[in-house]
Scaffold this motif. Structure first.
Motif: not given
Lengths: 532, 281
Positions: B116-124, B152-170
């Motif tokens: 889906s838009a927030y949960v795209p497929a990808g190489d990673g 893979a992820l460090v919990y950090q408020p403010g590093a991402t927005s409500v629009q950030t996708t899974a791959l961007e966060a990764l």
């Protein structure tokens, strides 16, 4: 004497002799088309040309145009009508009604219980992955359970003479205004033909549509308020929107004329706001309600979807119908007919492959040059690749697209569309045609306007008939049956043949009410016709 | 042990110029499911809509309150108050890959397997998926996903927005609960495990005293299907249990936004979200 049809030859298409709508074989008209043939054959070239000129003048004056890639052109009406035999029409009519019944039940199911999905009549993944499956329509029950007030079911006739369904149009099918205007024009230009052929009328379509829209009203009172919602003058079908609104006597509104408050839709008028019961919308789902769809839409009415959900307004056609006219879904319609109705389909589908199925993909990939590739949600012929006419590069691109996104395409056998004699340049030549019958569902009955829109591919040997691809149209005649046989038009052929000469200036023929052939008035008319 | 939680959730917007023609949908009412019972739930809006709100269940089974406001207003305030009984987590019985790969399962849960838009497929993601498929059972793979996302992820408020996708966060390597959930879904779906986004509230203190209120936040976690649905919280590394209050589920965040709408007026500024949770029993 004229010689309109003298050099007419029936062409080959994709390896077959095409079925010609007028001629059984060269020089020999089909049963039912004889009267028309003889009458037209009797016309001189000058006479025919002058009627063509009259047609162009009148269409231009009336502004009856179609937008072709942004340019407005007079809708090209070919003056040689297409005749459909009564017995053939009965099959089409029954087949269309059956299809609409099944599609209504499918839509109710998809946006409700989903029983047909649980029973795996259609794979759930195909519904879930359809671009036009609008989850926001889930749970919206139309007041009279009708979601398909208007359907346009495209059929084509192959070389074997059988009609097959090409696709269903359940969202905002257009073209009916041309059916009505074509008939009016023909009646003006050829009053003599209508005097001697009992052509079933089409001009009560707006009244039937209005009745179906009123029947959809959520408020059961005498005078529901119906409006026609158009995206505006820049829409390709604006002429039709204005035409239908005027014919039905209902307001033609744009999104800014409507306002939704507390889940009730109102129309702004100079005096006051009036509550609206039924919106016949010619705005696509994506633009209909920015609360649920595209937030940047300025042509819709914010809040209208929830107003329908609360049962305060009926949206016709319903939101989300596109899931059922997705071309891939169309391949399952015969199964839906069997499942929901327990009947065998009266009209078969054009043979269609589903690239989404790996076996079928493997099968079609090797012979794309003999097939047609279509996007599942394209319309108007856009994105279509006609295998036999495509270049190697086009085929390779189509192949890549298929493999990358198999769900987004269907692949069909090329149908050698039937031909009809068509006036091109200064002669009459065969051109391929299809047919879009229009059905109206008022919740009690599904009614099919006799005939429908015959579209003509004006380019020689082209099999693409869409008006958005430069196609033309023909007046489409369904002839009332004779008692004792179904050879409609032949009866008066001899007397027609004697009619020729000039068009009566400003001739207007009041065709009068032409009721359905099964009732008594028609019997009387038949009696009269025989006595003259 | 069953918990009883009172939730007070407030949010809103202020407008640079008065807003009108405002149409909104609110999804903040806790669900009643086999492991959660919603005893009370109200939604309050200021300025108050002139008539009652439309309340309906959407396609995903979430309770929606819809309302429109036409009088010009400078701020919009929405509050949801509810009282919910929750139950401890239960691990589902072990399952097999054959069960997951069954074509009927794949068709039934196609919406929770497709990108889906927030949960795209990808190489990673596909490398991770290969590794997950080597786990003995799908439920072991679900546990492994949570471990992988915590790495893979460090919990950090403010590093991402409500629009950030899974791959961007990764790629960024940091995010909040929504990103942890989306990235988990990407891995699970790539491995063929049906999974959905869960939205709700979380009480962060495991041994809360009765009557103790805490300031919380809206929370997101995931539910995976391995023969049955179960919830797991990749942000906190725990199963969804008595501390999780479920409001809605969908393919990703976009199916369960707490407050969404359109309006005419000046630029809107979020007034923030205030969530207060009190354990009452």
């Amino acid at each position: 004497m004229g010689d309109l049809f003298d050099d007419y030859e029936i062409p080959h298409a994709v390896g077959h002799v095409a079925w010609d709508e007028m001629f059984e074989r060269p020089g020999v008209p089909r049963a039912g088309a004889g009267g028309l043939h003889d009458a037209l054959q009797a016309l001189s070239h000058d006479d025919f040309d002058s009627r063509c000129a009259a047609r162009d003048r009148r269409f231009r004056d009336q502004g009856i145009t179609f937008s072709l890639s942004g340019e407005e052109r007079p809708f090209p009406l070919d003056l040689i009508p297409r005749v459909i035999q009564w017995s053939e029409w009965q099959t089409i009519e029954a087949g269309v009604v059956q299809r609409v019944r099944a599609l209504e039940m499918f839509l109710a199911d998809v946006y409700g219980e989903g029983v047909s999905l649980k029973d795996r009549v259609i794979p759930r993944r195909l519904v879930a992955s359809s671009k036009h499956f609008h989850r926001t329509a889930y749970g919206i029950d139309p007041p009279n359970r009708v979601r398909v007030q208007v359907a346009g079911i495209d059929v084509v006739r192959g070389h074997d003479g059988r009609f097959r369904v090409l696709e269903d149009n359940l969202r905002t099918p257009s073209g009916i205004s041309y059916v009505i205007e074509n008939r009016r024009m023909m009646a003006r230009l050829f009053p003599e033909l209508f005097a001697v052929h009992r052509v079933l009328p089409v001009d009560h379509y707006p009244a039937r549509l209005l009745a179906a829209l009123r029947a959809a009203s959520p408020r059961q009172h005498g005078d529901p308020v119906v409006v026609l919602l158009t995206p505006g003058v820049y829409n390709a079908a604006y002429f039709e929107h204005a035409f239908l609104a005027q014919q039905m006597g209902v307001p033609l509104v744009e999104g800014r004329d409507l306002v939704c408050r507390d889940n009730v839709v109102y129309m702004r008028t100079t005096e006051r706001e009036r509550r609206v019961d039924v919106v016949y919308r010619r705005v696509d789902d994506d633009f209909l309600d920015p609360v649920h769809f595209r937030g940047d839409s300025l042509v819709g009415c914010p809040g209208i979807v929830n107003a329908a959900r609360e049962g305060n307004v009926a949206i016709a056609n319903a939101v989300g119908n596109g899931v059922a006219d997705d071309k891939l879904m169309g391949t399952y319609v015969p199964d839906l007919i069997r499942y929901f109705l327990g009947e065998e389909p009266l009209l078969p589908n054009v043979e269609t492959y589903r690239p989404e199925d790996p076996d079928q993909l493997a099968y079609v990939i090797g012979r794309l040059d003999t097939l047609v590739i279509k996007p599942v949600d394209g319309s108007g012929g856009y994105g279509l690749v006609m295998g036999p006419h495509a270049t190697d590069a086009e085929l390779a691109a189509a192949c890549d697209a298929l493999v990358a996104n198999p769900r987004q395409f269907i692949v069909q056998e090329v149908v050698a569309l039937s031909t009809a004699p068509t006036h091109v340049g200064d002669r009459v030549a065969p051109r391929h045609v299809d047919l879009r019958p229009f059905a109206i569902n008022d919740g009690q009955d599904i009614w099919v306007v006799p005939g429908g829109l015959t579209r003509v591919a004006l380019t020689d040997s082209s099999l693409i008939v869409n008006s958005s691809q430069g196609g033309g149209s023909k007046d489409t005649w369904v002839l009332a049956p004779q008692s004792g046989d179904d050879d409609g038009g032949r009866l008066l052929a001899r007397s027609v043949a004697t009619i020729s000469g000039t068009i009566p200036a400003g001739a207007q023929l009041d065709l009068g009410p032409m009721p359905h052939p099964n009732n008594e008035q028609q019997q009387q008319q038949q009696q009269q016709a025989r006595s003259c | 042990m069953t918990w009883r939680l009172r939730i007070n959730h407030e949010s809103g917007y202020s407008y640079a110029a008065p807003a009108s023609a405002s149409y909104n949908e609110v999804r903040i009412t806790p669900l009643t499911t086999d492991r959660q019972l919603t005893l009370e739930a109200t939604v309050t809006v200021r300025p108050s809509p002139p008539s009652r709100m439309l309340r309906y269940w959407d396609y995903w089974g979430t309770v929606v309150h819809a309302f429109d406001l036409h009088q010009p207003h400078e701020a919009l305030w929405v509050a949801g108050r509810s009282l919910v009984e929750t139950n401890p987590a239960t691990r589902p019985p072990p399952s097999t890959w054959a069960e997951i790969d069954d074509p009927e399962t794949v068709d039934r849960f196609s919406e929770f397997l497709a990108p889906s838009a927030y949960v795209p497929a990808g190489d990673g993601i596909s490398d991770v998926a290969d590794e997950l498929r080597r786990q003995a059972t799908p439920d072991a793979a679900v546990t492994a996903v949570v471990a992988w996302v915590s790495d893979a992820l460090v919990y950090q408020p403010g590093a991402t927005s409500v629009q950030t996708t899974a791959l961007e966060a990764l790629r960024g390597g940091r995010g909040v609960c929504q990103d942890f959930a989306h990235l988990s879904l990407a891995a699970l779906r790539a491995a063929g495990i049906p999974s959905r986004y869960a939205s709700g509230y979380f009480y962060s203190t495991p041994d809360a005293a009765i009557g103790e209120a805490m300031i919380g936040e809206s929370h997101a976690w995931v539910e995976a299907w391995t023969g049955s649905w179960w919830g797991i919280d990749p942000t906190n590394g725990v199963l969804a249990g008595e501390r999780h209050v479920l409001v809605g589920r969908g393919r990703d965040y976009s199916d369960v936004p707490p407050l969404k709408g359109i309006f005419t007026g000046g630029r809107s500024t979020s007034l923030g979200v205030k969530v207060e949770l009190t354990r009452v029993a």
